[in-house]
Scaffold this motif. Structure first.
Motif: not given
Length: 328
Positions: A103-107, A88-97, A318-322
């Motif tokens: 956004s939603d997690y991608v699996y 299983l690969s999860i491309p992004e685990v972040s503060h923003e998610i 910070g910019l990505k978070s918006i």
């Protein structure tokens, strides 16, 4: 004189905790086991090969800063005893998610065992149940960062009990000479020359250059990505303040949609008193995105890594978070 606790905790500080985070994910995610009528599944290994995890503090507030990909191997057995394995690969685990819910997690799933009715039933079960268990763990991660590392950034108001006592002051009066004594003027102190360097960071945002210029300079829009009060008249030779006073300076020149030049000083005990660097932000728009280049000149030697992380964490992320969608 010691800095007051309220003042010391106001400054902009960062701590990189990536190594600790990798251990945390390995320990916590491999403890996950799910069971059902279709069989059982456990996580056998976890890899976090890229990205950074940091804990930041500004205006006495601790903020988690992270954006990492997570890869894991899982294994289990079907109800009829067939061994099953996959990745299983999860491309992004972040503060923003995790916290901002932007956004939603991608699996991305891979089944490594030959297909059969029992195997397919377990695979469907895993794809439904494992994300719920993983997201429960991801939700614990920000609090775990603060619990384990918050005290390293927050200065306690309790006085040290191990300091050396101050020398006693004699209570006897010192005789004053009746003769007039000329007090020589102290020689002027020559200010030591500061060795500096430069830091450059680039990022591409899915937004028009004019819009990004406004996001950087409009006093009402700046808090959208800094999550803190700001002061900005967006005119040359006027002062500005970002991150609740964590960064201050003066605008030198502003060319809408093209360039911002401003003096820049970090309000931190590690930043040399009275020193200002120069931050030049340029915007290069293409058909569907804008490349933004941050050039910080006059960075005190030894602070390059810290300020690179700050530009990445507080400006770019910070910019990505918006929702601007960056490519670092």
């Amino acid at each position: 004189m010691a800095m007051p606790t309220s003042t010391a905790n106001w400054h902009w500080k960062n701590k990189n905790v990536t190594s600790w985070a990798k251990e945390w994910f390995q320990r916590e995610l491999t403890a996950i086991v799910i069971e059902g009528a279709e069989g059982n599944v456990a996580i056998s290994s976890v890899k976090v090969d890229e990205g950074d995890v940091e804990l930041g503090q500004r205006k006495s507030k601790l903020i988690t800063i992270y954006d990492i990909p997570v890869k894991l191997d899982w294994h289990g057995a079907t109800s009829d005893g067939t061994d099953v394995a996959g990745k299983l690969s999860i491309p992004e685990v972040s503060h923003e998610i995790t916290l901002d819910k932007l956004s939603d997690y991608v699996y991305n799933w891979t089944l490594e065992t030959a297909s059969s009715p029992a195997v397919n039933a377990l695979f469907a079960f895993v794809k439904t149940r494992l994300p719920l268990a993983l997201e429960a763990k991801f939700a614990e991660f920000p609090a775990a960062i603060i619990d384990n590392h918050g005290r390293d950034l927050t200065i306690s108001g309790e006085p040290s009990r191990t300091g050396t006592p101050a020398p006693a002051v004699s209570v006897h009066a010192v005789p004053i000479s009746s003769a007039s004594t000329a007090v020589p003027k102290p020689a002027p102190v020559k200010k030591a020359e500061l060795n500096t360097s430069s830091v450059v960071k680039e990022a591409t945002f899915m937004a028009a250059a004019e819009d990004l210029f406004g996001i950087f300079t409009d006093e009402k829009r700046i808090p959208m990505w800094t999550r803190a009060p700001a002061q900005s008249a967006a005119q040359a030779d006027t002062e500005y303040s970002l991150f609740g006073g964590g960064v201050k300076g003066k605008y030198v020149s502003l060319t809408p949609g093209k360039e911002i030049v401003q003096t820049w000083a970090l309000q931190s005990p590690t930043w040399p008193s009275g020193h200002f660097a120069t931050l030049t932000t340029t915007f290069e728009q293409s058909s569907d995105s804008t490349k933004v280049t941050f050039t910080l000149d006059g960075v005190p030697k030894g602070m390059e890594d810290e300020l690179t992380r700050n530009l990445e964490g507080y400006y770019i992320h910070g910019l990505k978070s918006i929702g601007l969608g960056t490519v670092l």
